[in-house]
Design a protein around this motif. Structure first.
Motif, PDB file in Angstrom:
ATOM      1  N   LEU A  42       0.981  -1.205  -0.176  1.00 53.12           N
ATOM      2  CA  LEU A  42      -0.083   0.148  -0.081  1.00 53.12           C
ATOM      3  C   LEU A  42       0.821   1.220  -0.040  1.00 53.12           C
ATOM      4  O   LEU A  42       0.444   2.132  -0.601  1.00 53.12           O
ATOM      5  CB  LEU A  42      -1.110  -0.052   1.148  1.00 53.12           C
ATOM      6  N   HIS A  43       1.947   1.142   0.798  1.00 49.87           N
ATOM      7  CA  HIS A  43       3.015   2.370   0.431  1.00 49.87           C
ATOM      8  C   HIS A  43       3.387   2.668  -0.835  1.00 49.87           C
ATOM      9  O   HIS A  43       3.616   3.791  -1.544  1.00 49.87           O
ATOM     10  CB  HIS A  43       4.294   2.352   1.355  1.00 49.87           C
ATOM     11  N   TYR A  44       3.525   1.460  -1.713  1.00 49.69           N
ATOM     12  CA  TYR A  44       3.970   1.591  -3.256  1.00 49.69           C
ATOM     13  C   TYR A  44       2.733   2.252  -3.750  1.00 49.69           C
ATOM     14  O   TYR A  44       3.153   2.826  -4.844  1.00 49.69           O
ATOM     15  CB  TYR A  44       4.731   0.367  -3.575  1.00 49.69           C
ATOM     16  N   PHE A  45       1.590   1.712  -3.812  1.00 45.94           N
ATOM     17  CA  PHE A  45       0.522   1.907  -4.494  1.00 45.94           C
ATOM     18  C   PHE A  45       0.025   3.551  -4.051  1.00 45.94           C
ATOM     19  O   PHE A  45       0.038   4.127  -5.216  1.00 45.94           O
ATOM     20  CB  PHE A  45      -0.480   1.172  -3.854  1.00 45.94           C
ATOM     21  N   SER A  46       0.032   3.840  -3.042  1.00 46.76           N
ATOM     22  CA  SER A  46      -0.267   5.219  -2.605  1.00 46.76           C
ATOM     23  C   SER A  46       0.916   6.220  -2.834  1.00 46.76           C
ATOM     24  O   SER A  46       0.696   7.429  -2.869  1.00 46.76           O
ATOM     25  CB  SER A  46      -0.825   5.148  -1.210  1.00 46.76           C
ATOM     26  N   GLU A  47       2.138   5.721  -2.839  1.00 46.08           N
ATOM     27  CA  GLU A  47       3.133   6.738  -2.705  1.00 46.08           C
ATOM     28  C   GLU A  47       3.257   7.620  -1.629  1.00 46.08           C
ATOM     29  O   GLU A  47       3.852   8.684  -1.620  1.00 46.08           O
ATOM     30  CB  GLU A  47       3.519   7.334  -4.193  1.00 46.08           C
ATOM     31  N   ASP A  48       2.772   7.259  -0.660  1.00 43.99           N
ATOM     32  CA  ASP A  48       2.714   7.832   0.664  1.00 43.99           C
ATOM     33  C   ASP A  48       3.498   7.066   1.518  1.00 43.99           C
ATOM     34  O   ASP A  48       2.971   6.025   2.100  1.00 43.99           O
ATOM     35  CB  ASP A  48       1.168   8.086   1.133  1.00 43.99           C
ATOM     36  N   TRP A  49       4.704   7.496   1.876  1.00 43.25           N
ATOM     37  CA  TRP A  49       5.706   6.723   2.737  1.00 43.25           C
ATOM     38  C   TRP A  49       5.976   7.390   4.108  1.00 43.25           C
ATOM     39  O   TRP A  49       6.726   7.035   4.687  1.00 43.25           O
ATOM     40  CB  TRP A  49       6.958   6.755   2.007  1.00 43.25           C
ATOM     41  N   GLU A  50       5.177   8.212   4.650  1.00 47.31           N
ATOM     42  CA  GLU A  50       5.135   8.840   5.948  1.00 47.31           C
ATOM     43  C   GLU A  50       4.623   7.935   6.728  1.00 47.31           C
ATOM     44  O   GLU A  50       3.624   7.242   6.567  1.00 47.31           O
ATOM     45  CB  GLU A  50       3.930  10.016   5.924  1.00 47.31           C
ATOM     46  N   ASP A  51       5.587   7.718   7.904  1.00 47.61           N
ATOM     47  CA  ASP A  51       5.276   6.699   8.983  1.00 47.61           C
ATOM     48  C   ASP A  51       5.336   5.410   8.656  1.00 47.61           C
ATOM     49  O   ASP A  51       4.544   4.611   9.116  1.00 47.61           O
ATOM     50  CB  ASP A  51       3.956   7.150   9.617  1.00 47.61           C
ATOM     51  N   SER A  52       6.058   5.111   7.529  1.00 46.95           N
ATOM     52  CA  SER A  52       5.895   3.791   6.622  1.00 46.95           C
ATOM     53  C   SER A  52       6.648   2.643   7.567  1.00 46.95           C
ATOM     54  O   SER A  52       6.223   1.331   7.370  1.00 46.95           O
ATOM     55  CB  SER A  52       6.696   3.830   5.508  1.00 46.95           C
ATOM     56  N   SER A  53       7.260   3.138   8.557  1.00 48.26           N
ATOM     57  CA  SER A  53       7.926   2.021   9.629  1.00 48.26           C
ATOM     58  C   SER A  53       7.263   2.184  11.219  1.00 48.26           C
ATOM     59  O   SER A  53       7.859   1.664  12.113  1.00 48.26           O
ATOM     60  CB  SER A  53       9.509   2.181   9.841  1.00 48.26           C
ATOM     61  N   GLN A  54       6.053   2.702  11.117  1.00 51.22           N
ATOM     62  CA  GLN A  54       5.513   3.051  12.280  1.00 51.22           C
ATOM     63  C   GLN A  54       5.262   1.718  13.053  1.00 51.22           C
ATOM     64  O   GLN A  54       5.115   1.433  14.207  1.00 51.22           O
ATOM     65  CB  GLN A  54       4.136   3.781  12.127  1.00 51.22           C
ATOM     66  N   TYR A  55       4.648   0.616  12.379  1.00 50.63           N
ATOM     67  CA  TYR A  55       4.316  -0.451  12.699  1.00 50.63           C
ATOM     68  C   TYR A  55       5.529  -1.462  11.878  1.00 50.63           C
ATOM     69  O   TYR A  55       6.404  -1.135  11.252  1.00 50.63           O
ATOM     70  CB  TYR A  55       2.987  -0.953  12.462  1.00 50.63           C
ATOM     71  N   GLN A  56       5.117  -2.726  11.922  1.00 50.00           N
ATOM     72  CA  GLN A  56       6.174  -3.978  11.255  1.00 50.00           C
ATOM     73  C   GLN A  56       5.906  -3.827   9.809  1.00 50.00           C
ATOM     74  O   GLN A  56       4.934  -4.453   9.299  1.00 50.00           O
ATOM     75  CB  GLN A  56       6.111  -5.232  11.827  1.00 50.00           C
TER      76      GLN A  56
END
Length: 277
Positions: A167-181
């Motif tokens: 979903l990060h690649y799809f949305s291209e929104d990488w903000e907080d991408s490591s907040q969870y696992q």
């Protein structure tokens, strides 16, 4: 006019209970996962507006879509959930590797599920090389193709059920991408996007594109719903977040390929409700 896209992360699967469960091939939902689907079904406010539901062909996404958006299928008896291989999860570990098409179709037929698996082709679950390889370049390309496919659809409002990583690649929104696992998305969280009016001709790595990137923009209402202020970060900032996100996943021991994960030798962790503990 391009459609509105509601992106959803699947409900809790057996693989989310602990890192050791990542060896389970194409795992099903847990009891809690089924309950999460019921809660999303009861709280999602736009069932009557949805005219297409698509999902990754992995079983946890397929069943999340069928249960969470049951009112859509009940109201439209001829509608089928379309399974889209390009939005499958990123890595090549067993839990992120799908079922062979013939076996998946058998499960659909035996259970009488309203599912269209015609796009699930032989080789969709081969992640050794090519289109579905566990590399940033390959994942970015297929995520872009999925955006383009959805942008060209005639429907006005679409639900897409996928995975926390892709979903990060799809949305291209990488903000907080490591907040969870390996993700910034909670199980059954949904976010709403529209397609940008701008034609972008590069990806987040700066590579030139021959066609429209089909860039998405999260709506203000969606960001407010999840406690964010203001608009989604612009594309230049997302390029920074992307580099930070990929490094963050490496630091968590979540390299995209099994070989790289084993080489990293990061201590085992545990994930509950999408949160590493």
């Amino acid at each position: 006019m391009p459609p509105i896209i509601h992106c959803v992360r699947h409900a809790q699967g057996l693989h989310n209970l602990c890192t050791e469960n990542h060896v389970i091939p194409d795992p099903l939902l847990t009891d809690l996962g089924n309950t999460q689907c019921e809660k999303l079904r009861d709280s999602f406010p736009r069932h009557d507006k949805i005219d297409l539901v698509v999902a990754s062909p992995l079983r946890r996404t397929m069943y999340t879509a069928l249960q969470s958006f049951e009112p859509v299928f009940k109201a439209n008896p001829n509608m089928k959930l379309i399974l889209l291989p390009d939005i499958q999860e990123t890595s090549d570990v067993p839990c992120d590797t799908g079922t062979d098409p013939a076996l998946l179709q058998k499960e659909i037929d035996e259970k009488g599920l309203p599912v269209d698996a015609s796009l699930v082709h032989d080789g969709w679950n081969d992640k050794t090389s090519g289109r579905y390889a566990p590399t940033n370049h390959a994942i970015g390309n297929r995520a872009r193709d999925a955006r383009r496919w959805l942008k060209a659809r005639p429907e006005k409002e679409i639900v897409m059920v996928s995975h926390g990583g892709v979903l990060h690649y799809f949305s291209e929104d990488w903000e907080d991408s490591s907040q969870y696992q390996g993700t910034g998305w909670l199980n059954t969280e949904y976010r709403t996007y529209t397609f940008s009016d701008k034609i972008d001709l590069d990806d987040l790595e700066g590579n030139k594109l021959n066609e429209d990137n089909a860039t998405l923009v999260e709506t203000i209402e969606s960001r407010t719903r999840r406690g964010k202020e203001g608009p989604m970060a612009d594309r230049e900032q997302q390029k920074v977040y992307y580099r930070q996100g990929v490094q963050g996943w490496d630091d968590q021991g979540l390299q995209l390929s099994t070989a790289d994960r084993e080489a990293a030798k990061v201590p085992q962790g545990k994930e509950v409700d999408g949160v590493r503990v």
